[in-house]
Design an enzyme around this catalytic site. Structure first.
Site, PDB file in Angstrom:
ATOM      1  N   CYS A   1      -3.986  -1.605   5.993  1.00 52.08           N
ATOM      2  CA  CYS A   1      -3.762  -0.257   5.513  1.00 52.08           C
ATOM      3  C   CYS A   1      -5.020   0.420   4.947  1.00 52.08           C
ATOM      4  CB  CYS A   1      -2.683  -0.374   4.449  1.00 52.08           C
ATOM      5  SG  CYS A   1      -2.500   1.033   3.428  1.00 52.08           S
TER       6      CYS A   1
ATOM      7  N   CYS B   1       0.836  -1.193   0.000  1.00 55.22           N
ATOM      8  CA  CYS B   1       0.000   0.000   0.000  1.00 55.22           C
ATOM      9  C   CYS B   1       0.877   1.252   0.000  1.00 55.22           C
ATOM     10  CB  CYS B   1      -0.906  -0.027   1.219  1.00 55.22           C
ATOM     11  SG  CYS B   1      -1.906   1.437   1.361  1.00 55.22           S
TER      12      CYS B   1
END
EC number: 2.8.1.13
Length: 395
Positions: A200, A100
């Site tokens: 995330c 991410c």
């Protein structure tokens, strides 16, 4: 006045990061990323994105900075979610947080920030950035955060020089309690907010249910391998070269169903990962069962009793040539070269002494001590003192 876009996540760390930048005289803009969201697999009241974006908005208002939301759910689904499904399907365990950062926060998001005329992007990561001069050129360093307990440099182990050059980490010099204290003094809504534990920005997700959307349940057997199995005392062959030996040492053990006894059933080997203890639902053993291997082809899970079971440990791992990443390109090894480093194979693990060996066939990381649950698909990151200099996907 330099312009900085702060990724306001609705948590305390990014809130304080924005405040500190404003104090330092930057022109600060708050941007909230709406990433992929699916209510069917989220543990509903744990960090839904709406509540987070509202908190981020309230923080921006309190600090007197402009604020907007960007919807990155399409890119997130393409680059993170689909990738995760594919990795699990192939029996690997990806790290969505590292990805991410590489693919979303410091790529897609950074491009949006720069298109808004930003000079930098800032996040609430506990790490620091250093700048060196070498041969008349600036080199950027990714340094550990001051708070040993919270150092998050590992999550940024895939960043490039280009990405680092445009990044700021305002809270890297602070400890978590200091960050909370600043937020309390400012009376920010996020001051006492719990840290999000989710993927995330997805929020807390029930992983098996998340995976079951694409990976169909498929019943298979759970086998227990005895800790004294002959596989752990096989004599090593003689090797022509060090590279050949390291290749051999980096291979996981290959188990067959005939080596152990059936102790239970599972709903799909691709839902499980090495080192996992929970979710097996097998009782009656003296010590807890740990997963020591999964076989996607035969849909079999192999387990061993206790966390000292020999099947959990290895000293050597390999990174394929295309997966080797150096933040410090100037330190990249040539074939045949070695480097002593401190390395880790997961976030929160204490740094371990290791040696890197670079060959044409890949990079080998040889630890001084055997490591538990080296897992394919996860990231190994290596440091020189408190600087993270490179990383790679464990193959």
């Amino acid at each position: 006045m330099k312009r900085v876009v702060v990724g306001l996540s609705g948590g305390v760390d990014s809130s304080v990061a924005a405040y500190l930048l404003k104090e330092q005289g930057y022109e600060v803009i708050g941007l909230f990323m709406k990433n992929w969201h699916d209510d069917s697999v989220t543990i509903s009241n744990e960090c839904p994105w709406l509540e987070d974006s509202n908190d981020a908005l309230l923080v921006a208002e309190k600090l007197g900075i402009p604020f907007q939301t960007v919807d990155l759910s399409e890119e997130y689904k393409d680059r993170i979610v689909d990738y995760m499904f594919k990795e699990y399907e192939n029996g690997r365990t990806p790290n969505p947080d590292v990805l991410c950062n590489r693919e979303i926060k410091f790529d897609v998001f950074m491009k949006i920030a720069l298109s808004l005329g930003a000079d930098y992007v800032a996040t609430g990561h506990y790490c620091r950035k250093g700048i060196l001069e070498k041969d008349g050129k600036e080199i950027y360093q990714l340094l550990a955060g001051i708070d040993n307990n919270k150092d998050q440099s590992y999550f940024l182990c895939q960043l490039s020089q280009e990405q680092l050059s445009k990044s700021l980490f305002p809270i890297g010099e602070l400890t978590k309690p200091q960050v909370r204290e600043i937020a309390s003094k400012l009376d920010l809504i996020t001051a006492e907010k719990k840290d999000s534990q989710g993927l995330c920005f997805i929020g807390k997700v029930r992983l098996p249910e998340f995976l079951q959307q694409q990976l169909q349940p498929k019943e298979g057997i759970i086998i227990e391998i005895d800790k004294n199995d002959p596989i752990y005392s096989i004599d090593k062959p003689t090797f022509e070269s060090l590279e050949e030996q390291l290749n051999f040492d980096s291979q996981p053990y290959h188990y067959l169903p005939t080596m152990g006894k059936i102790v239970g059933k599972h709903q799909g080997a691709h839902y499980f990962t090495i080192g996992q203890r929970k979710g097996l639902n097998v009782g009656g053993t003296k010590e807890a069962l740990f997963i020591i291997a999964t076989d996607i082809e035969t849909n079999t899970i192999y387990t061993g009793q206790g966390q000292t079971h020999l099947g959990l440990f290895r000293k050597t791992l390999k990174v394929q040539p295309q997966e080797i990443h150096w933040i410090r390109e100037d330190l990249r090894l040539n074939n045949g070269e070695t480097m002593e480093v401190m390395a880790r194979i997961r976030y929160r693990q204490a740094l371990q002494k290791a040696t890197l060996h670079q060959f044409e066939s890949g990079l080998f990381v040889v630890f001084d001590e055997p490591q538990s649950a080296i897992t394919e698909g996860q990231f190994v990151a290596w440091n020189s003192k408190d600087e993270l200099v490179g990383s790679g996907v464990i193959s």
